[in-house]
Structure formats: C-alpha cells, structure tokens
Design an enzyme around this catalytic site. Structure first.
Site, mmCIF file in Angstrom:
data_model
loop_
_atom_site.group_PDB
_atom_site.id
_atom_site.type_symbol
_atom_site.label_atom_id
_atom_site.label_comp_id
_atom_site.label_asym_id
_atom_site.label_seq_id
_atom_site.Cartn_x
_atom_site.Cartn_y
_atom_site.Cartn_z
ATOM 1 N N GLU A 185 0.814 -1.214 0.000
ATOM 2 C CA GLU A 185 0.000 0.000 0.000
ATOM 3 C C GLU A 185 0.856 1.275 0.000
ATOM 4 O O GLU A 185 0.449 2.306 0.549
ATOM 5 C CB GLU A 185 -0.976 0.010 1.191
ATOM 6 C CG GLU A 185 -2.017 -1.097 1.130
ATOM 7 C CD GLU A 185 -3.055 -0.997 2.233
ATOM 8 O OE1 GLU A 185 -2.726 -0.494 3.330
ATOM 9 O OE2 GLU A 185 -4.200 -1.412 2.007
ATOM 10 N N GLU A 254 -7.030 -7.309 -1.157
ATOM 11 C CA GLU A 254 -7.691 -7.126 0.144
ATOM 12 C C GLU A 254 -9.122 -6.685 -0.062
ATOM 13 O O GLU A 254 -9.391 -5.521 -0.365
ATOM 14 C CB GLU A 254 -6.951 -6.103 1.022
ATOM 15 C CG GLU A 254 -5.610 -6.572 1.539
ATOM 16 C CD GLU A 254 -5.010 -5.607 2.561
ATOM 17 O OE1 GLU A 254 -5.755 -4.756 3.114
ATOM 18 O OE2 GLU A 254 -3.795 -5.707 2.816
#
Length: 832
Positions: A185, A254
């Site tokens: 991320e 995710e």
C-alpha cells in the site's frame, strides 16, 4: 447423478490430481491480461487471509480445512519481520512464527499460498511489522530511497525467499506458493516521500524480481508498479479497478470482510449481502483473483497489536471468527457464492466481459465463447428491479448480483441467503484451582538499578525501544509550604498517563484511536520540603500506518508545568528527570508466576492501581474454544503459563451513539456504517488457546494498571444459542443443486436447510417455525398476517433428532395459507 454433477466431480478430481502433480513436479506460474496462468491454464481463484501468528499451530489445520471447505483456493498471509527477527540477526521461526510449517499445512490441505513478504505489512500490527531496532540504525529512513534501509529490506526479503527455496515451497519447485508481494500500500502514501518514492519503488521491484522465485510478484495499491510486477487493488469494492497494463490481470488482494476493533470503539461488522455483492461485481467486471482480508482474523497475542489502541481481538467480522468457528451465515453464503462463480469459470476465462445497460443502475455482463456462456445481472441501486435479459424476465433485489452460469438460469443471488444463521452465546464458569489469588504490589516510581537521569523530557519509544509499554518519568521538587491547591499540567504524545505525587495517584488520562495525545491537568497536594512527582507513561501499541509513521513519537514531551496555589507557574520540562524503562515486576519475571514474593492473605487488595495478581486454575472441560471474561478488571496484561494472551481493557467503553439495531446492506459500505455494542466495553472476552493449557495446575498472572477485582473474572466458552434460516419462494435452488435444465431447476425449487455446527450434535427442538409472512430476525421471529398453522409440526417431523435437515419451501409442503402473497419459511432451532 446428473451429467453436470458428474462433470463437476470429475473437475474436482482433476484439480486435486493437478495439485498433487504440482507438489511433485513443480508448476509454471505466469499471467496474462485475464488471469494467473498455472501450467498453461488460466485460473479463477478465491483467496483468504490467515495470519499465522494470530492463531496457534494446533489451530492451523482446522482453519485451513474450513477455508478449503468454504471454497477458498489460496491462503494469503503477511510475513511478520518483527516476530521473525526481534533482535537484529537473531531469528525466530518457532511456535506461532513457524512460517514453513504453516505453508506446508496449507499445501497439505490442497491450498495455494500468496506470501506477502512486504516487509512493511501495516496489518494493525505493532510498528507496521517492522522490528524497532531498524529505527536506531544510523542514517536510516524507512520506506524510501535510503541505502541503510534498502540494505536491511533486501537482506530480510532474501532471507525469507531463501528459506522458502530451501524448503521447496515455491510452485516452481513443487510447492504451494504461487504469488509473492513486495512493499504494501505504498501508493497510498508515496506522494509524501517526494521524488525518492519512485526511485525506491522501482528499486524494490527490481530487487524482488532478482530473487528468482519462479512466481509473479505483486504490489498492492501501487498504480505505477513497474513491469513485470502486477499492481492490485485493496478496498471494500474493487470492481472499477483497472491494472496499469493491458497485459496484467485484474486482482483484488484485500477485500475487507469487516473492519478492525479499537479499544474505546464500537464493534464494526459488514453484512454478508454487501460483501457478496462486492465479490459478485468484481468477477462480473473482469476480475479473476479475489482475497478476503480477513478470512480468519484471530488474536493479537502479547504486545503485537498496533494502532495505537488496536484491541487484542482481531476478529475482523471474518467468515471464521476469532476462535476459528464458522461465522454464519457469512461463511455459508460466501461458500455458495464461490460455487456459483466456479460454475462460470470456463466462460470467465475464455473471453473478455461484455457489459450492457438494462436501465437505471442495472447492467448485464456476458461472457460467451463458442458453446460456453455465463452472465451476471447487477442492480447497483437501492430499490428492487425487474429486468428483461435475453428474452427472459428476472427480479433483481436492490444492491445485488445474480449469477447465471448458462446465461439463462439464476444459480445465486448475492442478497438471497440460503445459509443457516447461528446466534452464538457464551457460558460463564468460575475459575477453579488448587489455590486462591495472591498478589505483589508494583512500586510507584524509580526502583530499578538501571534507572538513569537526563535533562529534559525524552521520547518514550526512543527511550524504551518498545521493550515495555511502561516508562517512568520521575522528579524531586522542593516546596516551601504544605497543602492542597496546586496543579500539574502535563502534555503527552500518548497513549495513557498516570500522575503520582508522593506515591499516591493524583489522576489519569488516556488518548484514543482518533487522537493518541494526552493532556492532563491534575490537582495535587504538596508537602513542605521534598516532593516526588512520578509520571507513568503507557503505550498501547505503536503506530502502524501512514507516511513516516515510524517517526510518530509517544510519551511525555511536555510541557510539564507545576502551578502552585500562590499563582506562580514553574515549567519542569527542562529539569533533570530520572527514567525507568518498564516495571519492576517485568524485570523480576513475575509474568511466569515463579517468584517467591507472592503474598497470600485473606485481605486481597482490589480496585488498587499497580498490582500483580496470580492464581492457579484447572482447565474447563470440553475441547471447544476458551476465553476469559475480564469484567471487573480495569486495564493491564494477562499471561497463562507464561504466555501473554494480550492487553485487556474492559473499562474502555464505546461511544453511546452510532450503532443501529439492524444495518441495511444496501448502498456503499464504510468502516463506520454498521456498528454494534455502543455504550459497552469494546472487548471483555480474551482468547486463551487450549494448546497453552494443562488439565490442572495452570498459572494465570495479571498485571492490573488501573485497579480491578480479579475475583470477578470468569472463563467463557462459546455455545450455539440458536440456529436459524429464512428462505423465500423466490430464492434460487441451493447452488449445489443447480442445473441448466430449467425444468429441473423448477422441480428442485428453494430449500431451507439446517445443520448443527458440531459433529456430535443433533437438532433437539424447534423454537419457531412459520410459512407465510414471518417478521423479525433470528431470535426474534414472529408471525405475520399470513401463517400456515401446520408449519411447526412439519418442521419438527423433518428435523428433530437429525444432525441436518432440508425442507422444500413451497405450497406443496405446507399448503396454501394466503393466496398470491410472496411467502417465506422461517425456522429457529436448537442443537444439543
């Protein structure tokens, strides 16, 4: 067995044989614009996250098998650097950190693995998964184009890759690992790092590829991930995501199945109808790899939780709950969804999607190539619709996706749940053992030989190196007169502060997950002459997310101002302070319970800060999960036979508002949309793994920071309170009975099924049954205006005494109670 069922069984056999061949011979894993390609064949893959340190090795086989049974193909896990290398160049791959064993067990269960090395992981894990010793390397800057950091990152990444290769765990060697991830991320924060971010991310990609794993690498939330790295999506919805190259597949690393819990927060949950809708939309619009974060959340044992203020429970409202039990109907509904998607696999992989509008907020996507055809019909609005597709009429509930594996017949709708609902409850049991409670007082202030004095106020993390949650700041002050009326004002970066004057607690304050800082104005009573001011600063997990999160400090940085009753103010910030890292009891190893200093008397001190408690106990009977209910205690940490079950804080109460009795799944979900437990403690139950216990003679140790009564705590074991299901006439047939033959589909029709969750249980009673228009939800059903009077007797006859039962939902079963009204069957049962 119908031809389609025979073909499905044959396909399962082929997959099993292929998995076995992969293990023996190795597999070639690559990708194209549609999917991952394993041994030349595109694959639709369902993945689920399980973090190995958040459970225990004895739990792993059951968690993995339940994942497999739920239709999961791949297990996704981070690699936790701080757990594997707690001291530089000293490695730990034992117990809960036995990564190799976890991956081998996944392979044994017939599962692939996605290994997210990072090595930054976020994950609500302390310091984002980084070992804190990184912070002290001269000249280091984390997660940027910095040579000291890159050297350490490469060294650890290579260490993990080499370990995997040594154990032959990559698919290219015959193992289960088909993907690896580098970084995590970074695209969410890279703008804060300036031009060095681009240089760093290119370096990280090149470094990862150079390790020659034989499988693809991914970067999540990284739009500029360089080839051949696959950029992937994280979020509640990823159907609109597009990879940065036409040569890369659409992957979702995710899909947040719920959200994490913070101490002081309400409990978040995500309705399964919305979760299934998000998955359905992703596969409808070209996705071929989807991962649930989390499939099993587990427990933040010890001091591993981050945040700060992340709770010890990491349940995450996942399909498998914190203890590893099925969360129903979430697990069952997703299992049915996975079956429906796999029925479409050949069509999904044969061509690209073609999407057309069927009206406002309604669209159809078709995958057709030669004789194979699959379609998805989506209603993205918040009201029900009826649409025409390929000459047939379909009713689409709001915010739902219907899956048609043959472009004609609905096998599954994301808003219509066939799965059973289980309402859990906990049975409390007193703690029983050979001895009662004993205790040791933790002294206030400086008592350890390694205390030191420095001018000014020191950052807590830099001072403790996170070896303890606790840091004492101590100062002697000479006052000219006695009496009350003075005040100490303290400013702290957090997270909790206790102020003692002359050995007595004067006040406490705490931050929260939204603002960790603490500001406390404490009235104090000083004596003439020498006064001792002791400030106990406490951390509750270190920052784990954000740009430069590693530089986020903690502790008392000032100012600290003493305001005397005569009106004068003295800034104590630059005075010489004496520091003590950790508690005296920590240094003495009291958490093991072995010290000879324990006091056993009838006058047990309660509701007093800074007390260690100990008692022996016998393990409650049974083999199911076990927890301790800490109601009655304040805040602290608990150890069972020397192993920390985590921080407890049952007095940290969620806000009284913001929760709803029921959460409408229709419309976009966010972390604060669906909350429960308002006005109650964020967490009272704390998981105790049974593998840590002996049948008798166990030792429980508590360090109570705020003040509590240990005689009030109790064991708690989860039980099945009720078993419910509600299926309407308009539900599709169970997906395992799906047939492209419309006549067979009509003949099968909707079916309500009940199944006891434990192997040795049977359905013992029917608490409620109504065919017609029943109202309410599980545990609070009641009859509507339409009700078939013989429902209860029919359901009792079909179900009582059986482990499971199935009842066709139709007038032919119950008779016609009320004409043309749309009817459903609702049942609540008990299992014993």
């Amino acid at each position: 067995m119908k031809r389609r069922e025979i073909l499905a069984a044959a396909a399962c056999f082929v997959v099993a044989v292929a998995a076995a061949a992969t293990t023996a011979l190795g597999a070639n894993v690559s990708y194209d614009h549609r999917a991952l390609v394993i041994d030349g064949k595109r694959r639709v893959l369902i993945s689920g996250s399980i973090h190995y340190p958040r459970s225990t090795p004895d739990m792993w086989p059951d968690l993995l098998q339940k994942s497999k049974d739920g239709g999961v193909d791949v297990i996704e896990t981070y690699v936790f650097w701080s757990g594997h290398e707690p001291v530089q160049n000293q490695y730990n791959f034992e117990g809960r950190y036995d990564l190799v064993q976890f991956i081998k067990l996944a392979a044994k269960a017939g599962l692939y693995v996605h290994l997210r090395i990072g090595p930054y992981v976020c994950a609500e894990w302390n310091y984002g998964g980084f070992p804190l010793w990184l912070h002290f390397i001269p000249g280091i800057q984390l997660r940027t184009d910095n040579e000291p950091y890159k050297a350490e990152m490469k060294r650890f990444t290579a260490k993990i890759v080499d370990l995997m290769k040594k154990e032959k765990l990559y698919a290219s060697q015959g193992g289960p690992i088909i993907l690896s991830q580098i970084e995590n991320e970074y695209g969410n924060v890279d703008s804060a790092y300036g031009p060095a971010a681009k240089t760093y991310i290119n370096w990280a990609a090149k470094m990862a590829v150079s390790l020659n794993t034989g499988v693809p690498w991914v970067m999540c939330q990284q739009k500029d991930a360089p080839d051949p790295i696959i950029n992937t999506c994280n979020g509640f919805y990823c159907d609109q995501f597009t990879p940065n190259s036409n040569n890369k597949p659409k992957m979702w690393t995710e899909n947040w199945s719920g959200w994490f819990l913070s101490f002081g927060g309400a409990v978040p949950y995500r309705p399964v109808e919305d979760l299934a809708f998000a998955v359905g939309r992703f596969f409808q619009l070209g996705g071929t790899f989807q991962n649930y974060y989390m499939y099993h959340g587990g427990t933040n044992f010890g001091r591993t939780s981050g945040g700060p203020f992340i709770s010890t429970s990491y349940d995450y409202d996942a399909p498998l709950d914190e203890y590893g039990q099925l969360r129903q109907p979430k697990w069952g509904h997703l299992k049915d969804l996975h079956k429906a998607i796999k029925l479409c696999e050949d069509a999904l992989l044969a061509t690209d999607p073609a999407t057309t509008s069927l009206g406002s907020n309604v669209e159809a996507t078709t995958y057709k190539s030669g004789s194979v055809c699959a379609a998805f019909l989506a209603n993205t609005g918040t009201s029900d619709k009826t649409v025409t597709f390929s000459g047939n009429s379909y009713k689409l509930p709001a915010w739902s996706v219907s899956i048609l594996p043959d472009c004609k017949t609905v096998a599954f709708n994301t808003a219509k749940i066939n799965a059973v609902t289980v309402v859990p409850s906990f049975t409390r049991e007193a703690i029983d053992g050979d001895s009662d409670w004993s205790w040791i007082d933790e002294p206030v202030g400086i008592t350890k030989d390694d205390a030191f004095t420095k001018p000014g106020l020191q950052d807590q993390i830099n001072t403790t190196s996170d070896q303890s949650d606790y840091l004492w700041y101590s100062l002697r002050y000479i006052n000219s007169e006695d009496g009350a009326g003075s005040q100490i004002d303290v400013e702290s970066l957090g997270h909790v502060l206790h102020t003692f004057v002359n050995g007595k607690l004067s006040g406490s304050a705490t931050g929260n997950s939204n603002n960790a800082k603490v500001s406390e104005d404490v009235p104090v009573t000083l004596v003439a002459g020498k006064n001792t001011i002791d400030l106990l600063s406490v951390t509750v997990g270190l920052q784990n997310y954000g740009a430069f999160f590693d530089l986020k400090g903690a502790g008392i940085t000032g100012p600290v101002v003493l305001k005397l009753k005569n009106g004068s103010a003295i800034d104590l910030s630059s005075q010489k302070w004496t520091y003590q890292v950790g508690l005296k009891g920590e240094g003495l190893g009291l958490s093991s319970g072995d010290s000879a200093q324990w006091v056993s008397q009838s006058s047990l001190p309660t509701m007093k800060p800074l007390v260690w408690y100990k008692r022996s106990f016998n393990t409650p009977g049974g083999d199911g999960p076990l927890a301790i209910d800490f109601t009655g205690m304040g805040k602290g940490e608990a150890w069972v036979n020397g192993q920390s079950i985590g921080r407890y804080w049952p007095t940290n109460i969620a806000p009284s508002s913001g929760c709803t009795d029921s959460c409408d799944y229709r419309g976009s979900y966010g972390a604060n949309k669906c909350l429960k437990n308002c006005g109650k403690p964020s967490q009272t139950l704390y998981h105790v793994p049974r593998s840590w216990l002996k049948s008798t003679g166990n030792t429980l140790v508590l360090f109570e920071e705020n003040g509590g009564d240990p005689t009030k705590i109790a064991f708690a074991t989860p039980q099945v309170g009720s078993l419910c299901a509600q299926v309407s006439e308009t539900h599709p047939s169970p997906v395992h009975k799906w047939s492209s033959d419309l006549r067979a589909q009509t003949k099968s029709g909707p079916v309500l099924s009940l199944s006891c969750p434990h192997p040795n249980q049977v359905i013992s009673s029917i608490k409620y049954a109504s065919y017609g228009t029943p109202q309410g939800t599980c545990g609070s059903f009641n009859n509507g205006q339409c009700h078939s009077q013989n429902t209860l007797s029919i359901v009792q006859k079909a179900c009582i005494g059986s482990k499971n039962c199935s009842i066709k939902v139709s007038n032919s079963t119950f008779g016609e109670p009320c004409g043309l009204v749309r009817k459903s069957l609702a049942v609540e049962a008990s299992c014993t």
